[in-house]
Design a protein around this motif. Structure first.
Motif, PDB file in Angstrom:
ATOM      1  N   ASP A 116      15.646   6.486   4.115  1.00  0.00           N
ATOM      2  CA  ASP A 116      14.351   8.105   4.316  1.00  0.00           C
ATOM      3  C   ASP A 116      12.899   7.525   3.815  1.00  0.00           C
ATOM      4  OD1 ASP A 116      14.655   7.381   1.785  1.00  0.00           O
ATOM      5  OD2 ASP A 116      14.907   9.292   0.767  1.00  0.00           O
ATOM      6  N   GLY A 117      12.433   6.146   2.824  1.00  0.00           N
ATOM      7  CA  GLY A 117      11.559   5.513   3.612  1.00  0.00           C
ATOM      8  C   GLY A 117      11.289   5.218   2.101  1.00  0.00           C
ATOM      9  N   CYS A 118      11.883   6.262   1.488  1.00  0.00           N
ATOM     10  CA  CYS A 118      11.239   6.209  -0.062  1.00  0.00           C
ATOM     11  C   CYS A 118      11.090   3.818  -0.770  1.00  0.00           C
ATOM     12  CB  CYS A 118      12.147   6.672  -1.247  1.00  0.00           C
ATOM     13  SG  CYS A 118      12.297   8.128  -0.879  1.00  0.00           S
ATOM     14  N   ASP A 142       5.840   9.266 -10.834  1.00  0.00           N
ATOM     15  CA  ASP A 142       6.736   9.129  -9.838  1.00  0.00           C
ATOM     16  C   ASP A 142       5.600   7.695  -8.844  1.00  0.00           C
ATOM     17  OD1 ASP A 142       8.353   7.167  -7.939  1.00  0.00           O
ATOM     18  OD2 ASP A 142       8.749   9.342  -7.205  1.00  0.00           O
ATOM     19  N   PRO A 143       4.275   6.789  -9.576  1.00  0.00           N
ATOM     20  CA  PRO A 143       3.316   6.583  -8.754  1.00  0.00           C
ATOM     21  C   PRO A 143       3.430   5.748  -6.936  1.00  0.00           C
ATOM     22  CG  PRO A 143       3.866   5.339 -10.087  1.00  0.00           C
ATOM     23  CD  PRO A 143       4.778   6.594 -10.385  1.00  0.00           C
ATOM     24  N   PHE A 144       4.921   5.206  -6.527  1.00  0.00           N
ATOM     25  CA  PHE A 144       4.959   4.369  -5.633  1.00  0.00           C
ATOM     26  C   PHE A 144       6.267   5.232  -4.887  1.00  0.00           C
ATOM     27  CE2 PHE A 144       3.292   1.250  -8.839  1.00  0.00           C
ATOM     28  CZ  PHE A 144       1.895   1.273  -8.735  1.00  0.00           C
ATOM     29  N   THR A 145       6.410   6.250  -3.804  1.00  0.00           N
ATOM     30  CA  THR A 145       7.428   6.578  -3.879  1.00  0.00           C
ATOM     31  C   THR A 145       6.976   6.179  -2.311  1.00  0.00           C
ATOM     32  OG1 THR A 145       7.365   9.030  -4.904  1.00  0.00           O
ATOM     33  CG2 THR A 145       8.096   8.700  -2.915  1.00  0.00           C
ATOM     34  N   TYR A 146       6.919   5.966  -1.251  1.00  0.00           N
ATOM     35  CA  TYR A 146       5.982   6.135   0.128  1.00  0.00           C
ATOM     36  C   TYR A 146       5.614   4.488   0.034  1.00  0.00           C
ATOM     37  CZ  TYR A 146       8.579  10.446  -0.018  1.00  0.00           C
ATOM     38  OH  TYR A 146       9.614  11.383   0.258  1.00  0.00           O
ATOM     39  N   LEU A 147       6.034   3.791   1.061  1.00  0.00           N
ATOM     40  CA  LEU A 147       5.682   2.399   1.545  1.00  0.00           C
ATOM     41  C   LEU A 147       4.582   2.760   2.928  1.00  0.00           C
ATOM     42  CD1 LEU A 147       4.922  -0.237   0.358  1.00  0.00           C
ATOM     43  CD2 LEU A 147       7.158  -1.126   2.472  1.00  0.00           C
ATOM     44  N   GLU A 174       1.738  -4.304   9.388  1.00  0.00           N
ATOM     45  CA  GLU A 174       2.618  -3.926   9.624  1.00  0.00           C
ATOM     46  C   GLU A 174       3.457  -4.060   8.412  1.00  0.00           C
ATOM     47  OE1 GLU A 174       6.224  -1.809  11.945  1.00  0.00           O
ATOM     48  OE2 GLU A 174       4.928  -2.020  13.004  1.00  0.00           O
ATOM     49  N   ALA A 175       4.259  -3.275   7.608  1.00  0.00           N
ATOM     50  CA  ALA A 175       5.195  -3.934   6.809  1.00  0.00           C
ATOM     51  C   ALA A 175       6.302  -4.884   7.122  1.00  0.00           C
ATOM     52  CB  ALA A 175       5.220  -2.955   5.699  1.00  0.00           C
ATOM     53  N   ILE A 176       6.945  -5.696   6.392  1.00  0.00           N
ATOM     54  CA  ILE A 176       8.257  -6.161   6.883  1.00  0.00           C
ATOM     55  C   ILE A 176       9.254  -5.791   5.926  1.00  0.00           C
ATOM     56  CG2 ILE A 176       9.412  -8.554   7.003  1.00  0.00           C
ATOM     57  CD1 ILE A 176       6.568  -8.078   8.649  1.00  0.00           C
ATOM     58  N   VAL A 184       0.989  -1.533   0.247  1.00  0.00           N
ATOM     59  CA  VAL A 184      -0.076   0.140   0.215  1.00  0.00           C
ATOM     60  C   VAL A 184       0.639   1.708   0.197  1.00  0.00           C
ATOM     61  CG1 VAL A 184      -2.044   0.907   1.640  1.00  0.00           C
ATOM     62  CG2 VAL A 184      -1.918  -1.211   0.926  1.00  0.00           C
ATOM     63  N   VAL A 185       0.888   2.654  -0.757  1.00  0.00           N
ATOM     64  CA  VAL A 185       1.830   3.344  -1.938  1.00  0.00           C
ATOM     65  C   VAL A 185       1.501   4.343  -1.591  1.00  0.00           C
ATOM     66  CG1 VAL A 185       3.398   1.571  -2.348  1.00  0.00           C
ATOM     67  CG2 VAL A 185       1.840   2.771  -3.933  1.00  0.00           C
ATOM     68  N   ASP A 186       2.036   5.582  -1.416  1.00  0.00           N
ATOM     69  CA  ASP A 186       1.387   6.247  -1.844  1.00  0.00           C
ATOM     70  C   ASP A 186       2.335   6.879  -2.226  1.00  0.00           C
ATOM     71  OD1 ASP A 186      -0.188   8.647  -1.693  1.00  0.00           O
ATOM     72  OD2 ASP A 186       0.591   9.260   0.072  1.00  0.00           O
ATOM     73  N   GLY A 187       2.407   8.019  -3.568  1.00  0.00           N
ATOM     74  CA  GLY A 187       3.166   8.830  -4.387  1.00  0.00           C
ATOM     75  C   GLY A 187       2.932   9.898  -4.862  1.00  0.00           C
ATOM     76  N   GLU A 188       3.782  10.927  -4.995  1.00  0.00           N
ATOM     77  CA  GLU A 188       3.941  11.781  -6.053  1.00  0.00           C
ATOM     78  C   GLU A 188       3.514  12.530  -6.355  1.00  0.00           C
ATOM     79  OE1 GLU A 188       7.735  13.375  -3.991  1.00  0.00           O
ATOM     80  OE2 GLU A 188       7.001  13.971  -1.994  1.00  0.00           O
TER      81      GLU A 188
END
Length: 394
Positions: free
Chosen positions: A369-371, A231-236, A338-340, A223-227
């Motif tokens: 940095d969470g990317c 770059d649709p899949f930036t942060y997990l 919570e993701a492994i 489950v991701v959040d992009g900017e």
């Protein structure tokens, strides 16, 4: 020293394994599968094509495996006809490909087993040596739909990707310097284009499809959040893991069918969902007129308005399950959503231990940095060991 591992076969990995509990593909329903899973210490059951008629002896064949996650996806897809979905044959839960489970002989070598896993097999079915079996009186409850014995009194166990990884960990020093090498140096990180990911705000339909695909390949849904579009899949943000859903009961199908990806992550996190989420699911089911799924949802819900108790009143103790989680076995612990995660610089050995400890076949890879970087799977890791053995054999 690593070459000495070539002398091992799958029978060495079967030591101490219990016989598989199985369901009949021809006579068991989805409801039977729910009952059997809730009474089992295992998160997966095998499904077999067998003729146990005493007058006809035929070879039994394992057709596949099922879990509560398969049932949840099935019910969430067929939410307009919940009763018929429950009464359907258990075979509807099986994947279309038969190569996920393969029968092998106990003499199958370890290297052959690794090759089969790399080629797509998830479980290797192995006949096990047991004492002559005498039929016992069947239980009177629905659990009797399962059996551990097949034609000619044969019993089987299965070898998983995790079993092979654990076996390799027991001889990890023989593979030096691989254990200390990083994921990035080994080049085994899958890019974001080859993994399953949904946006935090993705609809329920997209989530159901992604979970089904994750089940088929034994991974998970990021489950991701992009900017932005580039770059649709930036942060997990988290994950929707089929292994987490295996710890749920069938009512989770309503949540999967009604909630967005981000909402579902919060819903399945921990032992019980917040009452506000439960009410949200109920409201959406009512709005869509999905009365069959609503009835199933309310049947195990401590917050159900149809139970005759308000949220402030104490409802009778429930003996079968805690809402949203299967509590039939003390051996089955509800894991959080919570993701492994690991880092590209994490060592191969560290990632293997981390995945085994969490009973998953993968780990998400993120930067400090969470990317979001990608994923590494047991299959990727087994390819590294297989190449090592092949190169040293040359």
């Amino acid at each position: 020293m690593a070459l000495s591992l070539l002398s091992y076969d799958v029978s060495d990995l079967c030591l101490g394994k219990p016989p598989l509990r199985s369901l009949s593909a021809s006579s068991s329903s989805v409801s039977d599968a729910i009952t059997a899973l809730k009474s089992s210490e295992d998160t997966f059951l095998s499904v077999w094509n067998c003729n146990h008629n005493d007058d006809v002896v035929t070879e039994c064949e394992c057709l596949g495996k099922i879990s509560m996650a398969d049932i949840i996806c099935h019910l969430s897809k067929d939410h307009d006809h919940t009763l018929s979905a429950l009464n359907a044959s258990v075979s509807v839960l099986l994947p279309k490909t038969r190569s996920i489970v393969l029968h092998v002989q106990p003499s199958c070598s370890l290297i052959e087993a690794i090759d089969l896993i790399i080629q797509g097999a998830q479980n290797l079915i192995v006949p096990i040596q047991t004492k002559p079996f005498t039929k016992k009186r069947q239980h009177k409850d629905n659990v009797s739909v399962t059996t551990t014995t097949h034609s000619n009194g044969r019993r089987f166990c299965w070898i998983t990707q995790e079993d092979i990884i654990q076996f390799l960990l027991g001889s990890i020093a023989a593979f030096s310097p691989l254990p200390a090498m990083s994921l990035s140096d080994l080049g085994i990180i899958n890019s974001t284009h080859t993994i399953l990911a949904v946006d935090y705000h993705s609809s329920a339909s997209a989530v159901v499809s992604a979970i089904s695909n994750a089940l088929a390949v034994q991974t998970s849904v990021a489950v991701v959040d992009g900017e932005g579009d580039d770059d649709p899949f930036t942060y997990l943000i988290g994950e929707i893991s089929p292994m987490t859903l295996t710890c749920c009961d069938e009512t989770a199908a309503a949540a999967v069918a009604m909630l967005s990806a981000g909402e579902l992550v919060a819903y399945i996190d921990g032992a019980n969902p917040p009452e506000s989420f439960v009410q949200n699911v109920r409201n959406r089911l009512e709005d869509k007129g999905l009365m069959g799924l609503l009835s199933l949802f309310d049947s195990l819900s401590p917050y159900s308005t149809s139970s005759g108790y308000s949220s402030e009143e104490e409802a009778p103790a429930r003996t079968t399950s805690t809402y949203g989680r299967s509590m039939s076995s003390s051996a089955r612990v509800a894991r959080k959503s919570e993701a492994i995660v690991c880092n590209p610089k994490s060592s191969l050995m560290a990632v293997m231990i981390q995945a085994v400890a969490h009973r998953v076949n993968y780990a998400w890879v993120v930067e400090t940095d969470g990317c979001f970087v990608g994923m590494v799977t047991f299959v990727d890791i087994l390819k590294v060991f297989r190449n090592f053995l092949e190169n040293n054999d040359m």
